[in-house]
Design a protein around this motif. Structure first.
Motif, PDB file in Angstrom:
ATOM      1  N   SER A   1       7.204  41.267  35.823  1.00 37.70           N
ATOM      2  CA  SER A   1       8.543  41.472  36.371  1.00 37.70           C
ATOM      3  C   SER A   1       9.323  42.433  35.482  1.00 37.70           C
ATOM      4  N   VAL A   2      10.024  43.346  36.127  1.00 38.80           N
ATOM      5  CA  VAL A   2      10.973  44.214  35.438  1.00 38.80           C
ATOM      6  C   VAL A   2      12.334  43.989  36.087  1.00 38.80           C
ATOM      7  N   ASN A   3      13.338  43.738  35.276  1.00 33.84           N
ATOM      8  CA  ASN A   3      14.694  43.467  35.755  1.00 33.84           C
ATOM      9  C   ASN A   3      15.599  44.615  35.357  1.00 33.84           C
ATOM     10  N   LEU A   4      16.316  45.160  36.339  1.00 32.15           N
ATOM     11  CA  LEU A   4      17.167  46.321  36.089  1.00 32.15           C
ATOM     12  C   LEU A   4      18.603  46.006  36.483  1.00 32.15           C
ATOM     13  N   CYS A   5      19.513  46.130  35.526  1.00 34.65           N
ATOM     14  CA  CYS A   5      20.941  45.891  35.765  1.00 34.65           C
ATOM     15  C   CYS A   5      21.659  47.239  35.783  1.00 34.65           C
TER      16      CYS A   5
ATOM     17  N   GLU B   1      12.326  36.233  33.707  1.00 34.89           N
ATOM     18  CA  GLU B   1      11.179  36.593  32.872  1.00 34.89           C
ATOM     19  C   GLU B   1      10.880  38.077  33.024  1.00 34.89           C
ATOM     20  N   GLY B   2      10.220  38.642  32.037  1.00 39.42           N
ATOM     21  CA  GLY B   2       9.798  40.028  32.123  1.00 39.42           C
ATOM     22  C   GLY B   2      10.644  40.957  31.282  1.00 39.42           C
ATOM     23  N   LYS B   3      10.574  42.233  31.601  1.00 37.88           N
ATOM     24  CA  LYS B   3      11.292  43.253  30.850  1.00 37.88           C
ATOM     25  C   LYS B   3      12.685  43.477  31.438  1.00 37.88           C
ATOM     26  N   HIS B   4      13.585  43.977  30.601  1.00 37.01           N
ATOM     27  CA  HIS B   4      14.980  44.146  31.003  1.00 37.01           C
ATOM     28  C   HIS B   4      15.468  45.553  30.708  1.00 37.01           C
TER      29      HIS B   4
ATOM     30  N   GLU C   1       4.203  49.904  35.263  1.00 35.57           N
ATOM     31  CA  GLU C   1       4.065  48.558  34.714  1.00 35.57           C
ATOM     32  C   GLU C   1       4.448  47.454  35.686  1.00 35.57           C
ATOM     33  N   ALA C   2       5.547  47.631  36.398  1.00 33.50           N
ATOM     34  CA  ALA C   2       6.113  46.546  37.202  1.00 33.50           C
ATOM     35  C   ALA C   2       5.283  46.237  38.441  1.00 33.50           C
ATOM     36  N   THR C   3       5.203  44.949  38.754  1.00 33.92           N
ATOM     37  CA  THR C   3       4.679  44.525  40.056  1.00 33.92           C
ATOM     38  C   THR C   3       5.816  43.909  40.875  1.00 33.92           C
TER      39      THR C   3
END
Length: 393
Positions: free
Chosen positions: A229-233, A254-257, A343-345
């Protein structure tokens, strides 16, 4: 989607046309049956090149993939297509050859092929010979295999325009199947995603043709990888008091931010009680420099950066020519692209709806443009096969 493991099928494909032809005689169709948790990939190669080949390959791939999605078994689909498509009277060969790959729950693969080059499986950095066996369907010799998949397996299917690519109509015996395997294994541990691997192989094919392909050529790569998981704000919330709520949800994932936007990064810095450190390296004059914030994997400027990411995403969905830029460069847009594309799924967007006063009169960077970029980027990422969730604040 039913998920019983932590794996993901990353699928990427690309084609080049026969020199001086406007249409490609190959066609690749990908369908996702979420209810039964499988992907269907069909690579069809129409006889010859041009309009007729294009129509036949599209018909073949669409008929097969649609029938499979409706629940018919592979053998029934193959029989239907063989009985439906004509045979060339002069050459006595089918008007369209094909490769069918069905990935079940990201852990099992069925491959069935008719007159296309055999699919390659790379496992643990080496070639793994698929255990094909022959079956007879409507008096045609078909090869088939079923195999359990492992994390980091890479399946590569291609049309015959890839094999023996060269400068003349004669086979180039210096570019055989074994050479294609050797070429692909070079990139096994690099970490490229499926689309980039397919692009690299096709670029080498085109180079061997001296950029004047004597046949249509297509490559489809499938990489089995762990879900990430990649999280983008992006942007502060419309109501100031929602800042903590938005960041609570964002950092709980969870995952990258990734934080995008100057104001947003300052809010995150205050929330985390960590110092925001601007980078002194201006790696691309068109893209604002990144910053560093403990607790975030990446901090970038907002609109200008994501506008460039969208440009890369649209290119990625076409011929992926720009991968040579974003996959190696270290500016904010390239780093975001690498995390989202490579990277992200699963990608979670946290989008603040506050207007930026600095861009209030700028139609290219104003609120409407911001919302448009988010909408277009999420659609592009969905077309890449990513699982997308968007939350607005």
């Amino acid at each position: 989607m039913k998920t019983v493991n932590n794996l993901f099928s990353d699928i990427g494909y690309v084609s080049i046309n026969h020199y001086n032809e406007e249409l490609c005689g190959d066609h690749i169709e990908v369908l996702n049956n979420k209810e039964n948790n499988y992907e269907i990939i069909v690579l069809a190669d129409g006889l010859g090149s041009g309009v007729k080949a294009n129509i036949l390959s599209i018909l073949t791939s669409k008929i097969i993939s649609t029938m499979l999605c409706e629940g018919l078994n592979l053998e029934e689909c193959v029989k239907t297509i063989i009985d439906t498509l004509p045979v060339c009277k002069e050459r006595k060969v089918a008007y369209s050859t094909f490769t069918i790959i069905r990935i079940q729950n990201n852990e099992k693969a069925e491959v069935i092929q008719y007159d296309n080059p055999k699919t390659i499986l790379l496992r643990d950095g080496k070639n793994f010979e698929l255990p094909f066996y022959e079956i007879n369907i409507s008096n045609k010799e078909i090869i088939k295999t079923e195999i359990d998949l492992k994390e980091n397996d890479i399946l590569v299917a291609f049309s015959d325009g890839v094999e023996h690519a060269g400068e003349s109509i004669n086979y180039n015996l210096k570019w055989k199947r074994s050479d294609i395997i050797d070429f692909l294994t070079t990139f096994y541990y690099v970490g490229f995603n499926a689309k980039t691997l397919a692009t690299i192989l096709l670029e080498e094919t085109n180079r061997l043709y001296k950029n004047k392909p004597l046949d249509d050529a297509s490559v489809c790569a499938i990489k089995i990888k762990k879900r990430l998981s990649v999280n983008l704000c992006f942007g502060p919330p419309e109501i100031k008091s929602d800042c903590e709520k938005m960041l609570n949800l964002f950092f709980a994932k969870e995952g990258k931010h990734i934080i995008c936007g100057g104001t947003t990064s300052k809010i995150a810095s205050k929330y985390l009680n960590k110092e925001l450190e601007p980078s002194s390296n201006n790696l691309d004059p068109e893209i604002p420099p990144i910053s560093y914030l403990c607790g975030c994997d990446l901090v970038t400027e907002g609109l200008i950066t994501l506008k460039k990411v969208l440009e890369y995403a649209n290119d990625y969905l076409l011929d992926n020519k720009a991968f040579e830029k974003w996959s190696y460069k270290k500016d904010g847009a390239s780093l975001v692209s690498k995390m989202l594309f490579e990277e992200a799924t699963d990608i979670n967007f946290f989008v603040g709806k506050a207007s930026n006063a600095a861009y209030i009169n700028d139609t290219n960077l104003g609120f409407d443009k911001k919302m448009s970029i988010v909408d277009e980027l999420t659609k592009a990422l969905e077309k890449m096969g990513k699982n997308i969730n968007v939350s607005y604040f």
